[in-house]
Write a protein that holds these residues in place. Structure first.
Motif, PDB file in Angstrom:
ATOM      1  N   ALA A  38     -13.665 -23.410 -34.326  1.00 43.53           N
ATOM      2  CA  ALA A  38     -13.328 -22.812 -35.557  1.00 43.53           C
ATOM      3  C   ALA A  38     -14.885 -22.740 -36.412  1.00 43.53           C
ATOM      4  O   ALA A  38     -15.184 -21.888 -37.150  1.00 43.53           O
ATOM      5  CB  ALA A  38     -12.472 -23.530 -36.399  1.00 43.53           C
ATOM      6  N   LEU A  39     -15.398 -23.807 -36.310  1.00 45.03           N
ATOM      7  CA  LEU A  39     -16.753 -23.910 -37.147  1.00 45.03           C
ATOM      8  C   LEU A  39     -17.735 -23.158 -36.315  1.00 45.03           C
ATOM      9  O   LEU A  39     -18.805 -22.639 -37.194  1.00 45.03           O
ATOM     10  CB  LEU A  39     -17.439 -25.520 -37.315  1.00 45.03           C
ATOM     11  CG  LEU A  39     -16.344 -26.358 -37.903  1.00 45.03           C
ATOM     12  CD1 LEU A  39     -17.088 -27.893 -38.195  1.00 45.03           C
ATOM     13  CD2 LEU A  39     -16.186 -25.646 -39.525  1.00 45.03           C
ATOM     14  N   HIS A  42     -17.414 -19.655 -37.122  1.00 46.29           N
ATOM     15  CA  HIS A  42     -17.664 -19.277 -38.668  1.00 46.29           C
ATOM     16  C   HIS A  42     -18.869 -19.249 -38.931  1.00 46.29           C
ATOM     17  O   HIS A  42     -19.444 -18.313 -39.569  1.00 46.29           O
ATOM     18  CB  HIS A  42     -16.963 -20.649 -39.488  1.00 46.29           C
ATOM     19  CG  HIS A  42     -16.934 -20.404 -40.962  1.00 46.29           C
ATOM     20  ND1 HIS A  42     -16.309 -19.394 -41.621  1.00 46.29           N
ATOM     21  CD2 HIS A  42     -17.676 -21.169 -41.745  1.00 46.29           C
ATOM     22  CE1 HIS A  42     -16.650 -19.502 -42.858  1.00 46.29           C
ATOM     23  NE2 HIS A  42     -17.504 -20.758 -43.121  1.00 46.29           N
ATOM     24  N   ARG A  43     -19.595 -20.134 -38.276  1.00 47.99           N
ATOM     25  CA  ARG A  43     -21.205 -20.247 -38.486  1.00 47.99           C
ATOM     26  C   ARG A  43     -21.819 -19.091 -37.785  1.00 47.99           C
ATOM     27  O   ARG A  43     -22.681 -18.399 -38.535  1.00 47.99           O
ATOM     28  CB  ARG A  43     -21.866 -21.414 -37.775  1.00 47.99           C
ATOM     29  CG  ARG A  43     -21.727 -22.661 -38.534  1.00 47.99           C
ATOM     30  CD  ARG A  43     -21.952 -23.994 -37.737  1.00 47.99           C
ATOM     31  NE  ARG A  43     -23.409 -24.161 -37.472  1.00 47.99           N
ATOM     32  CZ  ARG A  43     -24.025 -24.602 -38.379  1.00 47.99           C
ATOM     33  NH1 ARG A  43     -23.764 -25.283 -39.612  1.00 47.99           N
ATOM     34  NH2 ARG A  43     -25.328 -24.714 -38.140  1.00 47.99           N
ATOM     35  N   TYR A  46     -18.046 -14.694 -37.857  1.00 51.89           N
ATOM     36  CA  TYR A  46     -17.044 -14.108 -37.537  1.00 51.89           C
ATOM     37  C   TYR A  46     -15.951 -14.548 -38.789  1.00 51.89           C
ATOM     38  O   TYR A  46     -16.089 -15.758 -39.532  1.00 51.89           O
ATOM     39  CB  TYR A  46     -16.331 -14.440 -36.434  1.00 51.89           C
ATOM     40  CG  TYR A  46     -17.024 -14.251 -34.990  1.00 51.89           C
ATOM     41  CD1 TYR A  46     -17.126 -12.713 -34.725  1.00 51.89           C
ATOM     42  CD2 TYR A  46     -17.867 -14.890 -34.481  1.00 51.89           C
ATOM     43  CE1 TYR A  46     -18.007 -12.399 -33.561  1.00 51.89           C
ATOM     44  CE2 TYR A  46     -18.648 -14.672 -33.460  1.00 51.89           C
ATOM     45  CZ  TYR A  46     -18.740 -13.307 -32.917  1.00 51.89           C
ATOM     46  OH  TYR A  46     -19.586 -12.827 -31.800  1.00 51.89           O
ATOM     47  N   GLU A  47     -14.827 -13.654 -38.867  1.00 49.16           N
ATOM     48  CA  GLU A  47     -13.814 -13.925 -39.891  1.00 49.16           C
ATOM     49  C   GLU A  47     -12.880 -14.697 -39.226  1.00 49.16           C
ATOM     50  O   GLU A  47     -11.861 -14.330 -38.632  1.00 49.16           O
ATOM     51  CB  GLU A  47     -13.192 -12.730 -40.299  1.00 49.16           C
ATOM     52  CG  GLU A  47     -12.128 -12.825 -41.445  1.00 49.16           C
ATOM     53  CD  GLU A  47     -11.651 -11.594 -42.064  1.00 49.16           C
ATOM     54  OE1 GLU A  47     -10.523 -11.736 -42.628  1.00 49.16           O
ATOM     55  OE2 GLU A  47     -12.006 -10.571 -41.885  1.00 49.16           O
ATOM     56  N   VAL A  48     -12.852 -15.952 -39.438  1.00 47.03           N
ATOM     57  CA  VAL A  48     -11.843 -16.956 -38.590  1.00 47.03           C
ATOM     58  C   VAL A  48     -10.579 -16.991 -39.552  1.00 47.03           C
ATOM     59  O   VAL A  48     -10.819 -17.629 -40.753  1.00 47.03           O
ATOM     60  CB  VAL A  48     -12.564 -18.429 -38.589  1.00 47.03           C
ATOM     61  CG1 VAL A  48     -11.751 -19.383 -38.041  1.00 47.03           C
ATOM     62  CG2 VAL A  48     -13.959 -18.065 -37.819  1.00 47.03           C
ATOM     63  N   CYS A  73     -10.512 -26.808 -43.282  1.00 46.26           N
ATOM     64  CA  CYS A  73     -10.520 -25.197 -43.726  1.00 46.26           C
ATOM     65  C   CYS A  73     -10.835 -25.098 -45.319  1.00 46.26           C
ATOM     66  O   CYS A  73     -11.742 -24.276 -45.310  1.00 46.26           O
ATOM     67  CB  CYS A  73      -9.245 -24.547 -43.272  1.00 46.26           C
ATOM     68  SG  CYS A  73      -9.059 -24.530 -41.520  1.00 46.26           S
ATOM     69  N   ASN A  76     -14.760 -25.848 -45.690  1.00 46.36           N
ATOM     70  CA  ASN A  76     -15.572 -24.715 -45.094  1.00 46.36           C
ATOM     71  C   ASN A  76     -15.114 -23.159 -45.695  1.00 46.36           C
ATOM     72  O   ASN A  76     -15.729 -22.197 -44.927  1.00 46.36           O
ATOM     73  CB  ASN A  76     -15.491 -24.815 -43.726  1.00 46.36           C
ATOM     74  CG  ASN A  76     -16.187 -26.108 -43.000  1.00 46.36           C
ATOM     75  OD1 ASN A  76     -17.454 -26.136 -43.157  1.00 46.36           O
ATOM     76  ND2 ASN A  76     -15.345 -27.027 -42.838  1.00 46.36           N
ATOM     77  N   ILE A  78     -12.302 -21.512 -44.871  1.00 43.85           N
ATOM     78  CA  ILE A  78     -11.591 -21.059 -43.653  1.00 43.85           C
ATOM     79  C   ILE A  78     -10.284 -20.733 -43.921  1.00 43.85           C
ATOM     80  O   ILE A  78      -9.496 -21.717 -44.425  1.00 43.85           O
ATOM     81  CB  ILE A  78     -11.976 -21.616 -42.621  1.00 43.85           C
ATOM     82  CG1 ILE A  78     -13.481 -21.646 -42.070  1.00 43.85           C
ATOM     83  CG2 ILE A  78     -11.000 -21.066 -41.350  1.00 43.85           C
ATOM     84  CD1 ILE A  78     -13.696 -22.779 -40.883  1.00 43.85           C
TER      85      ILE A  78
END
Length: 211
Positions: A38-39, A42-43, A46-48, A73, A76, A78
Motif C-alpha cells: 500500500a505504501l 502510494h509513494r 498510484y491512486e491506492v 490509511c 497516509n 489513503i
C-alpha cells in the motif's frame, strides 16, 4: 529504501502491471507485505484504494488489525474500505476449508469494488518468498510444468508488484520508514500446509543450500 522502491517501479514497468497514476485496489491486512504494498504504490504515485477484510477468525486480533489498517490509511491519506465476513459459516455452507473460504470472500470483495469504483487492477502483496512456498506446495501436491512456474506478476486483473522482493527487503523498506505492522500469530502455527513449508521445509532446504 530508494533502491527497493526503484526496484519495484522497474518491475511494474517491465511487466506492464500498471499504467501511470492507475487506480488500484490493494488488499490491506495490516501485515508487513500488505503495508509495504500500500505504501509503496502510494509513494510511486498510484491512486491506492485499500480494502481491509475482517474474517472474524482471531477474536481480538481481528479487531486490532482492522483498527491498525484504518489508522494507517488515515495517516497516509489513503482511501480505506472495510468488509466483515462470517467466514466459518461460509466455509460450512460451501463445504470448503476456512483458508479457501477466506480467499473466495476476499477476492469477491476486491472484484466487486474494482467494478464499482472503476479501478484498473487489484494488487496483492505476494513476494519472492511466497513464490518459493507456492512452488514447493505445488510440487508436494503433484503438479505439471505450469505449477512449477509459481505465481506470475499478472493473472488477469490481479497484479503482484512485490514479486521482485524478498521478505527481508520488505521488512527493510518498512524499517527505513519506521513503519510498524501487525503480526498474525497463526502464521507461526503448523496447522496449514503453507505454514509447514515456511517454518519447516524451506529452512531445511536453506541449510542444505544456503544460496
Amino acid at each position: 529504501m530508494e533502491s527497493i522502491q526503484e526496484k519495484v517501479k522497474l518491475f511494474i514497468r517491465q511487466n506492464n502491471l500498471l499504467d501511470e497514476h492507475a487506480r488500484v485496489i490493494v488488499g490491506l491486512s495490516g501485515g508487513p507485505d500488505s503495508v509495504c504494498l500500500a505504501l509503496m504504490l502510494h509513494r510511486l504515485g498510484y491512486e491506492v484504494i485499500a480494502v481491509h477484510c475482517n474474517f472474524h477468525l482471531r477474536d481480538e486480533e481481528s479487531w486490532r488489525d482492522e483498527q491498525f489498517a484504518t489508522a494507517l490509511c488515515e495517516k497516509n491519506g489513503i482511501i480505506c474500505h472495510k468488509a466483515e465476513f462470517d467466514t466459518l459459516k461460509y466455509a460450512k455452507e460451501q463445504k470448503i476449508s476456512i483458508e479457501m473460504a477466506a480467499r473466495e470472500l476476499r477476492y469477491s470483495k476486491f472484484r466487486h469494488l474494482k467494478k464499482e469504483l472503476k479501478a484498473d487492477a487489484i494488487a496483492v502483496g505476494h513476494h519472492k518468498s511466497d513464490n518459493a512456498e507456492t512452488i514447493i506446495l505445488n510440487l508436494i501436491r503433484g503438479t505439471g510444468v505450469k505449477g512449477l512456474c509459481g505465481m506470475q506478476p499478472r493473472n488477469e486483473d490481479i497484479v503482484r508488484p512485490l514479486l521482485c522482493l524478498t521478505r527481508q527487503e520488505i521488512l527493510s523498506f518498512l524499517q527505513d520508514l519506521r513503519q510498524g505492522y501487525v503480526v498474525d500469530h497463526t502464521n507461526m502455527e503448523n496447522d496449514y500446509a503453507r505454514n509447514k513449508v515456511r517454518l519447516d521445509i524451506l529452512p531445511t532446504m536453506e541449510q542444505i543450500n544456503p544460496g
